[in-house]
Scaffold this active site. Structure first.
Site, PDB file in Angstrom:
ATOM      1  N   ALA A  12       0.818  -1.215   0.000  1.00 28.08           N
ATOM      2  CA  ALA A  12       0.000   0.000   0.000  1.00 28.08           C
ATOM      3  C   ALA A  12       0.849   1.260   0.000  1.00 28.08           C
ATOM      4  CB  ALA A  12      -0.918  -0.010   1.212  1.00 28.08           C
ATOM      5  N   GLY A  14       2.003   2.780  -2.681  1.00 29.12           N
ATOM      6  CA  GLY A  14       1.805   3.585  -3.882  1.00 29.12           C
ATOM      7  C   GLY A  14       1.056   4.873  -3.583  1.00 29.12           C
ATOM      8  N   ARG A  18      -2.758   7.870 -10.378  1.00 32.13           N
ATOM      9  CA  ARG A  18      -3.915   7.913 -11.286  1.00 32.13           C
ATOM     10  C   ARG A  18      -5.216   8.291 -10.574  1.00 32.13           C
ATOM     11  NH1 ARG A  18      -2.529   2.055 -13.703  1.00 32.13           N
ATOM     12  NH2 ARG A  18      -1.511   1.947 -11.663  1.00 32.13           N
ATOM     13  N   ARG A 316     -29.146  12.574  12.296  1.00 31.35           N
ATOM     14  CA  ARG A 316     -27.722  12.917  12.249  1.00 31.35           C
ATOM     15  C   ARG A 316     -26.967  12.318  13.435  1.00 31.35           C
ATOM     16  NH1 ARG A 316     -27.851  19.105  11.932  1.00 31.35           N
ATOM     17  NH2 ARG A 316     -25.607  18.789  12.183  1.00 31.35           N
ATOM     18  N   ALA A 406     -49.221  26.059  21.419  1.00 35.21           N
ATOM     19  CA  ALA A 406     -48.761  26.283  20.047  1.00 35.21           C
ATOM     20  C   ALA A 406     -48.283  27.723  19.870  1.00 35.21           C
ATOM     21  CB  ALA A 406     -49.899  25.977  19.076  1.00 35.21           C
TER      22      ALA A 406
HETATM   23  C1  UD1 Z   1      -0.006  -4.744 -10.514  1.00 35.57           C
HETATM   24  C2  UD1 Z   1       0.711  -5.958 -11.129  1.00 35.57           C
HETATM   25  C3  UD1 Z   1      -0.113  -6.448 -12.329  1.00 35.57           C
HETATM   26  C4  UD1 Z   1      -1.516  -6.789 -11.875  1.00 35.57           C
HETATM   27  C5  UD1 Z   1      -2.169  -5.613 -11.158  1.00 35.57           C
HETATM   28  C6  UD1 Z   1      -3.458  -6.059 -10.528  1.00 35.57           C
HETATM   29  C7  UD1 Z   1       3.128  -5.739 -10.803  1.00 35.57           C
HETATM   30  C8  UD1 Z   1       4.419  -5.331 -11.400  1.00 35.57           C
HETATM   31  N1  UD1 Z   1       2.045  -5.566 -11.554  1.00 35.57           N
HETATM   32  O1  UD1 Z   1      -0.017  -3.717 -11.502  1.00 35.57           O
HETATM   33  O2  UD1 Z   1       0.507  -7.599 -12.898  1.00 35.57           O
HETATM   34  O3  UD1 Z   1      -2.282  -7.174 -13.003  1.00 35.57           O
HETATM   35  O4  UD1 Z   1      -1.318  -5.116 -10.103  1.00 35.57           O
HETATM   36  O5  UD1 Z   1      -4.169  -4.977 -10.010  1.00 35.57           O
HETATM   37  O6  UD1 Z   1       3.117  -6.242  -9.692  1.00 35.57           O
HETATM   38  N2  UD1 Z   1       2.958  -0.678  -4.575  1.00 35.57           N
HETATM   39  C9  UD1 Z   1       3.861  -0.454  -3.571  1.00 35.57           C
HETATM   40  N3  UD1 Z   1       5.128  -0.060  -3.876  1.00 35.57           N
HETATM   41  C10 UD1 Z   1       5.532   0.093  -5.156  1.00 35.57           C
HETATM   42  C11 UD1 Z   1       4.598  -0.131  -6.186  1.00 35.57           C
HETATM   43  C12 UD1 Z   1       3.327  -0.528  -5.870  1.00 35.57           C
HETATM   44  O7  UD1 Z   1       3.530  -0.595  -2.388  1.00 35.57           O
HETATM   45  O8  UD1 Z   1       6.708   0.442  -5.344  1.00 35.57           O
HETATM   46  C13 UD1 Z   1       1.588  -1.103  -4.233  1.00 35.57           C
HETATM   47  C14 UD1 Z   1       0.559  -0.074  -4.625  1.00 35.57           C
HETATM   48  O9  UD1 Z   1       0.284   0.808  -3.549  1.00 35.57           O
HETATM   49  C15 UD1 Z   1      -0.668  -0.903  -4.947  1.00 35.57           C
HETATM   50  C16 UD1 Z   1      -0.072  -2.222  -5.402  1.00 35.57           C
HETATM   51  O10 UD1 Z   1       1.256  -2.253  -4.946  1.00 35.57           O
HETATM   52  O11 UD1 Z   1      -1.484  -1.121  -3.820  1.00 35.57           O
HETATM   53  C17 UD1 Z   1      -0.115  -2.381  -6.919  1.00 35.57           C
HETATM   54  O12 UD1 Z   1       0.613  -1.322  -7.512  1.00 35.57           O
HETATM   55  P1  UD1 Z   1       0.153  -0.655  -8.869  1.00 35.57           P
HETATM   56  O13 UD1 Z   1       1.141   0.385  -9.234  1.00 35.57           O
HETATM   57  O14 UD1 Z   1      -1.264  -0.269  -8.788  1.00 35.57           O
HETATM   58  O15 UD1 Z   1       0.327  -1.898  -9.850  1.00 35.57           O
HETATM   59  P2  UD1 Z   1      -0.440  -2.183 -11.214  1.00 35.57           P
HETATM   60  O16 UD1 Z   1       0.137  -1.351 -12.275  1.00 35.57           O
HETATM   61  O17 UD1 Z   1      -1.900  -2.090 -10.993  1.00 35.57           O
HETATM   62 CA    CA Z   2      -3.173  -1.413  -9.355  1.00 35.68          CA
END
Ligand code: UD1
Ligand code: CA
Length: 453
Positions: A12, A14, A18, A316, A406
């Site tokens: 997690a 990343g 996007r 609420r 009232a």
């Molecule tokens: C990744 C997979 C892809 C798969 C897809 C499924 C790889 C290289 N690719 O691609 O094959 O089809 O998921 O959804 O594994 N993250 C980190 N550190 C990093 C990079 C990513 O913690 O350096 C985490 C991100 O926060 C995310 C997850 O790994 O939760 C996936 O990363 P993301 O960049 O979304 O990979 P995809 O391009 O979706």
């Molecule tokens: Ca992904």
């Protein structure tokens, strides 16, 4: 099911570029709960020995959300294999199964994860795959002649033939913990994105004469990843379907489930009926026999047994509604406790109020709880009659059995069984209306006769 001890690593770190957001991707909410919370809840069912979440630098809120589970910081995001490497120091003494999950694929089910773990038996690793009509963006799972896993190729690195493959990597792996560190060391970054790909693992394993297995799920929705806000909306749709279905299986009647919005933490007892077009925010608990009518919005509220809410009601946060209460149309209740059998049937505002049992709060009555600076409390006893269009200027105390006429604006405490009336006495002028109409008519006649033909 696996009998091996289990550790789970959730990626997690990343930023979720996007998503176009200041918030870490896994903190975006699905049915009111951060994505990561969904995943953590599901994996509880696997009874893991440890759960490690790999986060990025400066993600304190995320670390707080996943506590008491451990987090490790991946300093630079150099790919999914690099992210798993960041967790290795916490796994150095562990050689059971390591389940690796993508934090941005939050709706995967417990059964599917159990299948993935079972598929690892006798092999070096197993990968969770699914067939997609439109596999664009996902890593493709390339099978060998005998349907064994040959390799996974990322979308950006795939040849046109490979891109045509629709079996994709969901991102979930189960790996032999004794081998993990050694295999990760062999992964390079010579690819289109210059990243260390976890998806190189099957080839590395093969080079070390370990087999890889594919575990396929046919439930495409549960393994959908979240890269954009459009994906987030698609996940919300799936999550809502799932929550509605579970509520109905547990005894809740929904006339049009598609139009009812639930949260991950919504608790509804059996024999509650929810009419179409009802939205629940976080923190709602509803006891048996209650009926929530159309176009009501309820959040942070505890609703007692056999209560009727709505149509068009708003409850609420901090609302505690006693058994058999009726909250009718265009009523707003905030941070108030309503005693059993009390009625607030139409057009009322009750805020910061403690209301006893069997009290009637009539149409147009309100608690005046805010003086422009502070909020004040209104305390109403049992069996009180609050008439229509009453203003209860807080802080004020209306004792048991009192009667508020009232139209009154109440600024003084009212003792038990007393009448409080604070409005001008009605004045009657006999014949006034008839005389008024006669004069108006006469004037109109005069103007007509003066008009040139
Ligand atoms: C990744 C997979 C892809 C798969 C897809 C499924 C790889 C290289 N690719 O691609 O094959 O089809 O998921 O959804 O594994 N993250 C980190 N550190 C990093 C990079 C990513 O913690 O350096 C985490 C991100 O926060 C995310 C997850 O790994 O939760 C996936 O990363 P993301 O960049 O979304 O990979 P995809 O391009 O979706
Ligand atoms: Ca992904």
């Amino acid at each position: 099911m696996s009998t091996n001890p289990l550790s789970i690593v959730i990626l997690a770190a990343g930023k979720g570029t996007r998503m176009q957001s200041a918030l870490p991707k896994v903190m975006h909410k699905i049915a009111g709960a951060p994505m990561i919370t969904w995943l953590l809840r599901t994996v509880e069912g696997l009874h893991p020995e440890r759960v490690i979440v790999v986060v990025g630098p400066g993600m304190a809120d995320l670390e707080k959300t996943v506590a008491p589970h451990k987090t490790v910081v991946q300093q630079k995001q150099q790919g999914t294999a690099d992210a798993v490497s960041a967790a290795l120091p916490l796994l150095s003494d562990f050689d059971g199964d390591v389940l690796i999950l993508m934090g941005d694929t939050p709706l995967v089910s417990l059964t599917t994860l159990q299948n993935l773990i079972a598929a690892r038996k006798g092999a070096g690793l197993s990968v969770l795959a699914t067939a997609l009509e439109n596999p664009a963006g996902y890593g493709r799972v390339i099978l060998g002649a005998d349907d064994t896993l040959k390799r996974i190729v990322e979308d950006k690195d795939a040849s046109p033939e490979e891109r045509a493959v629709n079996l994709v990597n969901t991102g979930a792996f189960c790996i032999d913990g004794a081998k993990l560190a050694g295999w990760l060391q062999r992964i390079g970054n010579d690819n289109a994105q210059g990243e260390y790909y976890l998806t190189d693992l099957p080839q590395v394993a093969a080079s070390q004469s370990a087999r890889s297995r594919v575990c396929v799920t046919t439930d495409v929705a549960e393994v959908r990843g979240c890269n954009t806000r459009a994906d987030l909306a698609a996940l919300e749709y799936t999550a809502q379907q799932y929550l509605r279905h579970n509520a109905m299986l547990s005894g809740v009647t929904m006339i049009d489930p598609q139009s009812v919005y639930l949260q991950l933490d919504t608790q509804i007892a059996p024999d509650v009926t929810i009419d179409p077009h009802v939205v629940f925010g976080p923190g709602v608990e509803i006891a048996t026999g209650a009926h929530i009518k159309s176009f009501s919005h309820v959040e942070g509220a505890k609703i007692g047994a056999n209560v009727s809410v709505g149509p068009f009601a708003r409850l609420r946060p901090g609302s505690e509604i006693g058994d058999d209460v009726r909250i009718g149309n265009f009523v707003e209740v905030k941070k108030s406790k309503i005693g059993a059998r009390s009625k607030i049937n139409h057009l009322a505002y009750v805020g910061d109020c403690l209301m006893g049992d069997d009290t009637n709060f009539s149409a147009g009555a309100i608690t005046v709880n805010y003086d422009g600076f502070e909020k004040h409390r209104t305390v109403i006893g049992k069996g009180v009659m609050i008439g229509s269009n009453v203003n209860l200027v807080a802080p004020v105390h209306i004792d048991d059995g009192a009667f508020i006429a009232a139209g009154s604006t109440v600024t003084k405490d009212v003792p038990a069984d007393a009448l409080s009336i604070g409005r001008d006495a009605s004045k009657i002028r006999k014949g006034w209306a008839a005389e008024y109409r006669r004069r108006k008519k006469a004037l109109a006649e005069k103007l007509k006769s003066k008009k040139p033909a």
